[in-house]
Design a protein around this motif. Structure first.
Motif, PDB file in Angstrom:
ATOM      1  N   VAL A   1     -18.528  53.645  38.451  1.00 48.78           N
ATOM      2  CA  VAL A   1     -19.567  52.884  39.147  1.00 48.78           C
ATOM      3  C   VAL A   1     -18.974  52.158  40.352  1.00 48.78           C
ATOM      4  CG1 VAL A   1     -21.266  51.008  38.957  1.00 48.78           C
ATOM      5  CG2 VAL A   1     -20.865  52.518  37.010  1.00 48.78           C
ATOM      6  N   LEU A   2     -19.648  52.254  41.470  1.00 48.37           N
ATOM      7  CA  LEU A   2     -19.316  51.471  42.654  1.00 48.37           C
ATOM      8  C   LEU A   2     -20.503  50.566  42.944  1.00 48.37           C
ATOM      9  CD1 LEU A   2     -17.648  52.707  45.924  1.00 48.37           C
ATOM     10  CD2 LEU A   2     -19.606  51.170  46.010  1.00 48.37           C
ATOM     11  N   VAL A   3     -20.274  49.272  42.913  1.00 45.43           N
ATOM     12  CA  VAL A   3     -21.325  48.288  43.171  1.00 45.43           C
ATOM     13  C   VAL A   3     -21.179  47.786  44.600  1.00 45.43           C
ATOM     14  CG1 VAL A   3     -22.372  46.099  42.460  1.00 45.43           C
ATOM     15  CG2 VAL A   3     -21.246  47.569  40.753  1.00 45.43           C
ATOM     16  N   ILE A   4     -22.255  47.840  45.370  1.00 45.80           N
ATOM     17  CA  ILE A   4     -22.258  47.308  46.733  1.00 45.80           C
ATOM     18  C   ILE A   4     -23.000  45.984  46.706  1.00 45.80           C
ATOM     19  CG2 ILE A   4     -22.739  47.780  49.161  1.00 45.80           C
ATOM     20  CD1 ILE A   4     -23.160  50.720  48.410  1.00 45.80           C
ATOM     21  N   GLY A   5     -22.303  44.901  47.039  1.00 43.25           N
ATOM     22  CA  GLY A   5     -22.911  43.575  47.031  1.00 43.25           C
ATOM     23  C   GLY A   5     -22.203  42.633  46.093  1.00 43.25           C
ATOM     24  N   GLY A   6     -21.664  41.540  46.639  1.00 43.83           N
ATOM     25  CA  GLY A   6     -20.911  40.572  45.848  1.00 43.83           C
ATOM     26  C   GLY A   6     -21.643  39.276  45.625  1.00 43.83           C
ATOM     27  N   GLY A   7     -22.969  39.335  45.536  1.00 45.73           N
ATOM     28  CA  GLY A   7     -23.752  38.177  45.127  1.00 45.73           C
ATOM     29  C   GLY A   7     -23.850  38.150  43.608  1.00 45.73           C
ATOM     30  N   ILE A   8     -24.676  37.268  43.080  1.00 48.24           N
ATOM     31  CA  ILE A   8     -24.763  37.111  41.632  1.00 48.24           C
ATOM     32  C   ILE A   8     -25.250  38.393  40.958  1.00 48.24           C
ATOM     33  CG2 ILE A   8     -27.102  36.119  41.695  1.00 48.24           C
ATOM     34  CD1 ILE A   8     -24.226  35.253  39.231  1.00 48.24           C
ATOM     35  N   THR A   9     -26.149  39.144  41.596  1.00 48.72           N
ATOM     36  CA  THR A   9     -26.650  40.375  40.993  1.00 48.72           C
ATOM     37  C   THR A   9     -25.550  41.420  40.897  1.00 48.72           C
ATOM     38  OG1 THR A   9     -28.850  39.940  41.901  1.00 48.72           O
ATOM     39  CG2 THR A   9     -28.420  42.165  41.111  1.00 48.72           C
TER      40      THR A   9
ATOM     41  N   PHE B   1     -13.924  26.274  51.885  1.00 47.28           N
ATOM     42  CA  PHE B   1     -14.718  25.052  52.070  1.00 47.28           C
ATOM     43  C   PHE B   1     -16.203  25.231  51.769  1.00 47.28           C
ATOM     44  CE2 PHE B   1     -11.184  23.505  54.928  1.00 47.28           C
ATOM     45  CZ  PHE B   1     -10.885  22.381  54.171  1.00 47.28           C
ATOM     46  N   ILE B   2     -16.696  26.467  51.753  1.00 48.62           N
ATOM     47  CA  ILE B   2     -18.115  26.680  51.452  1.00 48.62           C
ATOM     48  C   ILE B   2     -18.307  27.248  50.049  1.00 48.62           C
ATOM     49  CG2 ILE B   2     -20.247  27.858  52.126  1.00 48.62           C
ATOM     50  CD1 ILE B   2     -19.297  27.841  54.997  1.00 48.62           C
ATOM     51  N   ARG B   3     -17.765  28.469  49.796  1.00 47.87           N
ATOM     52  CA  ARG B   3     -18.061  29.141  48.537  1.00 47.87           C
ATOM     53  C   ARG B   3     -17.245  28.633  47.348  1.00 47.87           C
ATOM     54  NH1 ARG B   3     -19.390  31.447  53.356  1.00 47.87           N
ATOM     55  NH2 ARG B   3     -17.351  32.474  53.362  1.00 47.87           N
ATOM     56  N   ARG B   4     -15.942  28.298  47.532  1.00 54.28           N
ATOM     57  CA  ARG B   4     -15.137  27.909  46.376  1.00 54.28           C
ATOM     58  C   ARG B   4     -15.279  26.440  46.014  1.00 54.28           C
ATOM     59  NH1 ARG B   4     -15.203  32.326  47.830  1.00 54.28           N
ATOM     60  NH2 ARG B   4     -13.673  33.991  47.554  1.00 54.28           N
ATOM     61  N   THR B   5     -15.633  25.592  46.972  1.00 49.37           N
ATOM     62  CA  THR B   5     -15.722  24.153  46.699  1.00 49.37           C
ATOM     63  C   THR B   5     -17.081  23.534  47.021  1.00 49.37           C
ATOM     64  OG1 THR B   5     -14.938  23.538  48.912  1.00 49.37           O
ATOM     65  CG2 THR B   5     -13.255  23.910  47.223  1.00 49.37           C
TER      66      THR B   5
ATOM     67  N   ALA C   1     -22.578  29.329  43.836  1.00 51.84           N
ATOM     68  CA  ALA C   1     -21.428  30.108  44.288  1.00 51.84           C
ATOM     69  C   ALA C   1     -20.341  30.146  43.224  1.00 51.84           C
ATOM     70  CB  ALA C   1     -20.874  29.539  45.591  1.00 51.84           C
ATOM     71  N   ARG C   2     -20.076  29.002  42.573  1.00 51.13           N
ATOM     72  CA  ARG C   2     -19.069  28.978  41.516  1.00 51.13           C
ATOM     73  C   ARG C   2     -19.495  29.863  40.346  1.00 51.13           C
ATOM     74  NH1 ARG C   2     -14.232  28.137  42.553  1.00 51.13           N
ATOM     75  NH2 ARG C   2     -14.035  28.377  40.303  1.00 51.13           N
TER      76      ARG C   2
ATOM     77  N   ASP D   1     -17.895  37.348  52.319  1.00 49.94           N
ATOM     78  CA  ASP D   1     -17.208  36.789  51.169  1.00 49.94           C
ATOM     79  C   ASP D   1     -18.131  36.883  49.961  1.00 49.94           C
ATOM     80  OD1 ASP D   1     -15.285  35.454  49.641  1.00 49.94           O
ATOM     81  OD2 ASP D   1     -16.105  33.477  50.139  1.00 49.94           O
ATOM     82  N   PHE D   2     -17.559  36.864  48.763  1.00 47.25           N
ATOM     83  CA  PHE D   2     -18.377  36.827  47.561  1.00 47.25           C
ATOM     84  C   PHE D   2     -19.311  35.615  47.614  1.00 47.25           C
ATOM     85  CE2 PHE D   2     -14.088  38.409  46.090  1.00 47.25           C
ATOM     86  CZ  PHE D   2     -14.443  39.758  46.107  1.00 47.25           C
ATOM     87  N   ALA D   3     -20.572  35.832  47.250  1.00 46.13           N
ATOM     88  CA  ALA D   3     -21.591  34.767  47.207  1.00 46.13           C
ATOM     89  C   ALA D   3     -21.925  34.196  48.578  1.00 46.13           C
ATOM     90  CB  ALA D   3     -21.168  33.633  46.271  1.00 46.13           C
ATOM     91  N   ALA D   4     -21.574  34.910  49.656  1.00 49.14           N
ATOM     92  CA  ALA D   4     -21.791  34.359  50.998  1.00 49.14           C
ATOM     93  C   ALA D   4     -23.266  34.317  51.397  1.00 49.14           C
ATOM     94  CB  ALA D   4     -21.013  35.167  52.039  1.00 49.14           C
ATOM     95  N   GLY D   5     -24.096  35.121  50.752  1.00 43.05           N
ATOM     96  CA  GLY D   5     -25.511  35.148  51.109  1.00 43.05           C
ATOM     97  C   GLY D   5     -26.336  34.219  50.236  1.00 43.05           C
TER      98      GLY D   5
END
Length: 543
Positions: A20-28, A488-492, A169-170, A50-54
């Motif tokens: 499986v190849l998943v395109i998209g690093g959001g929560i879904t 500074f945005i996604r990790r914290t 994001a976390r 970046d992951f969760a950037a959207g």
């Protein structure tokens, strides 16, 4: 998820064929990756930013049971997401916190006392709400006792019920880290530019490393399009965009310092245009949202407009008339996009939040719509479909994620988190942290805080304070941070909730990252500008 190894590991994917190849690093997408890998499917995930950037870092930051959907009589959705809410909480108590929500009732409002009581009772039943968190009905006096800032004129009483506050994001990052722990591979800044085909079926992708410019071809038996607002773009590349399409809507949130907006109690209130808006206290701030307007502009960087800002300020000042907030009081903001399924003749707030799955003639599987709360169940439905089609290739079993703690969630269950917090705070204090800093890190990382504390002996030439040093080194070594904005945005979440702290430490963080990655002067300049733009866009409204 070590940052320095990212490029090398991405190149090695060219030599492999994945299940499986998943395109998209959001929560879904991250939820799908966790589901596939725990069923034994060889999995890789690609995210162009970046992951969760959207959307997954720009929501209202609630794992909620969908009370608002009762107004549209989406009873099935309320039942589904309400039950999933409890699962998300049990699997990740460090990123999910019960939050009592006050629903004030006013003369002439959309919800009367009887209807509110009935709705909340139905909500308790459908969502399977535990006894200690079931709704209460309050008098006007009791409502004002909980939140004195509320408008007094026309107040008839209120409902009181529990939602679950999260760091979206976390949550996304922790789900992905759990997938990687089980063997999945995941890469940010890897953009899928095209599909590869064989015998009329999609068999892989051509991806471009957004940091190096390298092109990598990756093969997979099944490819899943979980790109949120971008799903129709990939359907176009696959020449399968037909039938239902997306309708994007934008949601904006404003952040205020608690000294200017001293909200004591989370509020879910009616607006003059018959919408509902949240006002939520968090870490010394109060944030308010959201708007719901049709959006057709820049998908990568949606921003607050002057119109959005004026609308939310008016909603706030109507409900909390003594504040008289202005645009000068806005400390930060964020704007996110909702990838909804278009419904003819319906306005943005009327469109269903249901998810749908489509499979094209080439075999590309697309999932769209849905809510943060329902990510695990959405993933299960998609992966059931994949498992069925791959049955001859491996005999993959049923979903394993219902009772699987996500990364950082192994704290002995939600009921044990407070005792876990107390124990780890003591450990942090012994390292030189204050109690507040140690508790903050424990809430941020859960059971992973022990790994964070292990980095206390890492040598840094910079003068970073210990808590920031631990967060930064852990993010670089185990959370694939490659840009200052990632950190500074996604990790914290600091650009949203600690923007003064970001301004204070951004240069020192930039300096450390420049040495860590051996950036050229040009790279350092570009990443610094990207962070400055993010800070500016959080405060300035688009005219």
């Amino acid at each position: 998820m070590q940052s320095k190894d990212r490029g090398k590991k991405l190149r090695l994917c060219h030599q492999q064929t994945f299940d499986v190849l998943v395109i998209g690093g959001g929560i879904t997408g991250c939820g799908i990756a966790l589901d596939t890998i725990t069923r034994g499917m060889k999995t890789v995930l690609l995210e162009m930013q970046d992951f969760a950037a959207g959307t997954s870092s720009r929501s209202t930051k609630l794992v909620h049971g969908g009370l608002r959907y009762l107004k549209q009589w989406e009873v099935k959705m309320v039942a589904e997401v309400g039950k999933e809410r409890a699962i998300v909480y049990e699997n990740g108590p460090h990123v999910t916190t019960p939050e009592w929500m006050l629903l004030p009732i006013y003369e002439g409002g959309t919800l009367g006392r009887f209807r509110t009581s009935l709705g909340l009772r139905l909500y308790d039943f459908l969502a399977g709400v535990k006894r200690s968190e079931r709704r209460q009905m309050l008098s006007a006096k009791e409502v004002l006792g909980k939140e004195p800032l509320l408008k007094k004129q026309g107040l008839k009483g209120g409902g009181y019920y529990v939602e679950y506050r999260t760091d979206d994001a976390r949550l996304t990052i922790e789900v992905l880290k759990e997938a990687v722990k089980h063997g999945a591979q995941a890469f940010n800044y890897a953009k899928v530019e095209d599909f590869l085909y064989g015998s009329g079926k999609v068999i892989g992708v051509k991806a471009v490393d957004q940091l190096s410019g390298e092109v990598i071809e990756i093969l997979a038996r099944k490819i899943i399009n979980a790109t949120g607002p971008w799903v129709d773009f990939l359907r176009e590349k696959d020449q399968s965009k037909m039938g239902k399409t997306l309708q994007l809507t934008k949601g904006v949130h404003l952040v205020f310092d608690q000294r200017r907006f001293p909200l004591k109690q989370s509020i879910y209130f009616d607006t003059s245009d018959k919408r509902m808006v949240f006002a939520i206290p968090r870490d010394g701030k109060t944030y308010v949202g959201t708007t719901d307007t049709v959006y057709e502009e820049n998908l990568e960087y949606p921003r607050m407009s002057e119109q959005d800002q004026v609308y939310l300020l008016r909603c706030i000042n109507d409900m909390f008339p003594t504040l008289q907030l202005t645009e000068k009081d806005v400390e930060s903001s964020w704007a996110g996009l909702r990838p909804l399924i278009h419904e003819e003749g319906k306005g943005p707030s009327q469109i269903s939040r249901r998810d749908e799955i489509w499979q094209s003639s080439t075999g590309l599987i697309t999932i769209a719509g849905g809510k943060l709360t329902g990510y695990r169940k959405m993933a299960e439905l998609v992966v059931d479909l994949v498992a069925k089609s791959l049955r001859g290739d491996g005999g993959f079993g049923p979903c394993q994620t219902k009772h699987l703690p996500i990364s950082g969630g192994e704290v002995g269950g939600s009921g044990q988190f407070l005792s876990f917090l107390e124990e780890r705070a003591k450990k942090g204090v012994k390292l030189g942290l204050t109690v507040h800093q140690a508790e903050k890190l424990t809430r941020l990382y859960g059971s992973n805080v022990d790994r964070v504390f292990d980095y206390a002996n890492t040598r840094l030439e910079s003068t970073l304070p210990l808590d920031l040093k631990l967060m930064l080194v852990y993010a670089l070594e185990e959370e694939m941070v490659v840009k200052p904005t990632d950190f500074f945005i996604r990790r914290t979440g600091a650009v949203f909730f600690r923007i003064e702290w970001v301004h204070r430490w951004k240069d020192a963080v930039l300096e450390h990252m420049a040495k860590y990655f051996s950036w050229t002067q040009s790279q350092r300049k570009n990443y610094a500008k990207e962070l400055e733009d993010a800070l500016t866009h959080a405060v300035e409204a688009v005219k």
